[in-house]
Design an enzyme around this catalytic site. Structure first.
Site, short mmCIF file in Angstrom:
data_model
loop_
_atom_site.label_atom_id
_atom_site.label_comp_id
_atom_site.label_asym_id
_atom_site.label_seq_id
_atom_site.Cartn_x
_atom_site.Cartn_y
_atom_site.Cartn_z
N HIS A 93 40.29 51.16 48.14
CA HIS A 93 40.07 49.83 48.71
C HIS A 93 38.92 49.99 49.73
CE1 HIS A 93 40.94 46.31 51.27
NE2 HIS A 93 41.65 45.84 50.27
N ASP A 141 46.15 56.15 52.35
CA ASP A 141 46.22 54.69 52.41
C ASP A 141 47.46 54.27 51.60
OD1 ASP A 141 46.06 52.01 51.96
OD2 ASP A 141 43.99 52.02 51.23
N GLN A 195 49.63 49.96 49.32
CA GLN A 195 50.26 49.48 48.08
C GLN A 195 51.56 50.22 47.74
OE1 GLN A 195 49.50 46.84 46.21
NE2 GLN A 195 47.68 46.33 47.39
N LYS A 211 52.29 43.02 53.37
CA LYS A 211 52.50 43.29 51.94
C LYS A 211 53.95 43.66 51.65
CE LYS A 211 47.84 45.07 51.18
NZ LYS A 211 47.14 44.09 50.35
N CYS A 263 38.50 43.75 46.54
CA CYS A 263 38.05 44.59 47.69
C CYS A 263 37.96 46.06 47.28
CB CYS A 263 38.96 44.46 48.89
SG CYS A 263 39.06 42.79 49.52
#
Ligand code: PLP
Length: 401
Positions: free
Chosen positions: A117, A194, A197, A220, A357
């Site tokens: 991302h 990261d 997700q 999220k 993104c």
């Protein structure tokens, strides 16, 4: 087993907008009532600052805020001191990449990937430009996966930083981060994960993962927007320069210098995201009450159900049939993804169109943009059916021109 009708009662948006077919949870999930109630409780009954006041309201607020830190720490199996509340994944990752601008030297290497991302890629790209360090990309497999073998091909004695996504927001592929981290540590490189997700879909245990830093966002995972987490190993955090300077992060101030507190307060200058942290803790309690096992079983069944139906539609290219996360990224021959997404909206179906993104992923796939449908616990088979029916209607409509 998840009962979607009862789950939907926990998400007030369904009572206000019962028509929605929300398939964009990878962008932002819907918001759970227990979280909204907690945030509401803070603003209605407390509303004051943390760590400062010597009065009851401040004590109660500080306790709620610090309890939220404990909840997050337990959720990812870290120490409380290792949890920093931030504005979100983007700010967490910028903080770390920014602090490495004083550490990296010309010739050092930062390993990253085309799956990142922009908020995992760009902070390191700028750090590389400013320090003379080099960005090195792990070659992806033909399907777009990061493998340990391909990571080994770029790992070297120059590697100082490995900054990777845990799950791609476009392709839903899971990075073999445990093995990668072990190999990176053999070279004394630090690993930044990261987890934007993965946090909403799978149990994250930082001890088992082994990573040095990890970031994720509240919005999220049924939580509020404007709050996120930066996890960092305690020993590393306390050696880092603070990211921002101001109130509450300082120990002693003299006319020409100052000393700073240890983590986490060292990195929470000024008034922190109090309502956000409290809300995020409520969202985590909700996730824990359902359990990742039940969540996964449900979303994976929907994912497979939708995949089978979408594959049967002629002219559809699916880029990630083997994704671990419940996300389907696809295109329809000859029709622009934005046209499809706009038409789907007429059937109240919300999907994402664009580069998500993550422009390097689109470039890797050789397309300018894609459509992405993503699922969570409040979705059901009827959502998938309407999604596919509206895809077919949209396709027939545009092919009629
Ligand atoms: C993989 C990934 N990383 C980072 C981000 C950025 O998260 P935020 O916008 O909450 O800072 C996202 C959001 O879409 C994401 O999917």
């Amino acid at each position: 087993m998840i009962d979607v009708d009862s789950i939907r009662k926990d998400f007030p948006v369904y009572s206000k907008q019962p028509q929605i077919i929300y398939l964009d949870s990878a962008a932002s999930s819907l918001k759970v009532k227990s979280m909204i109630d907690q945030v509401d409780h803070y603003y209605h009954t407390l509303g004051v600052n943390v760590h400062r006041g010597a009065y009851d309201l401040a004590y109660v607020t500080t306790k709620l805020y610090e309890d939220a830190r404990k909840t997050v720490a337990n959720f990812i199996h870290s120490k409380e001191e290792e949890i920093i509340f931030t504005r979100g994944t983007t700010s967490s990752l910028n903080m770390i990449a920014g602090s490495y601008r004083d550490i990296l030297k010309p010739g050092d290497e930062i390993i990253t990937s085309e799956l990142e991302h922009h908020s995992s890629l760009l902070p390191w790209m700028i750090t590389a430009q400013k320090t003379g360090a080099k960005l090195v990309y792990i070659p992806l497999t033909t399907t777009g996966r990061i493998t340990v073998e391909n990571f080994l091909a770029v790992l070297s004695n120059h590697t100082k930083v490995v900054a990777l996504t845990h799950v791609s927001n476009v392709l839903g592929f899971l990075t073999p981060i445990v093995e990668i981290t072990k190999l990176a540590h053999e070279k004394q490189a630090i690993v930044i994960l990261d987890a934007a997700q993965s946090a909403p879909h799978m149990k994250l245990d930082v001890e088992a993962l082994g990573v040095d830093y990890m970031a994720f966002s509240g919005h999220k995972m049924f939580g509020p927007s404007g709050v996120g987490v930066l996890f960092g190993k305690e020993a590393l955090l306390n050696k880092l320069e603070p990211f921002e300077y101001g109130g509450e992060m300082v120990d002693e101030v003299y006319k020409d210098h100052a000393t700073f507190k240890d983590a986490p307060l060292r990195f929470e200058a000024g008034t922190p995201v109090i309502s956000g942290a409290i809300g995020l803790a409520a969202a985590i309690r909700y996730i824990e009450s359902i359990g990742f096992y039940a969540m996964h079983e449900h979303t994976e069944a929907l994912h497979q159900y939708a995949l089978v139906k979408l594959k049967a539609v002629k002219g559809v290219t699916i880029y990630n049939q083997s994704a671990e996360n419940p996300v389907i990224t696809f295109n329809i021959d000859g029709i622009h993804p934005h046209d499809i997404a706009t038409m789907l909206d007429q059937y109240h179906v919300s999907v994402r169109a664009g580069h998500h993104c993550a422009q390097l992923v689109s470039k890797f796939l050789g397309v300018s943009s894609t459509l992405r449908a993503s699922f969570h616990i409040y979705n059901n088979r009827a959502d998938c059916d309407t999604f596919i029916e509206s895809i077919i209607t949209a396709k027939n409509f545009f092919e009629g021109f």
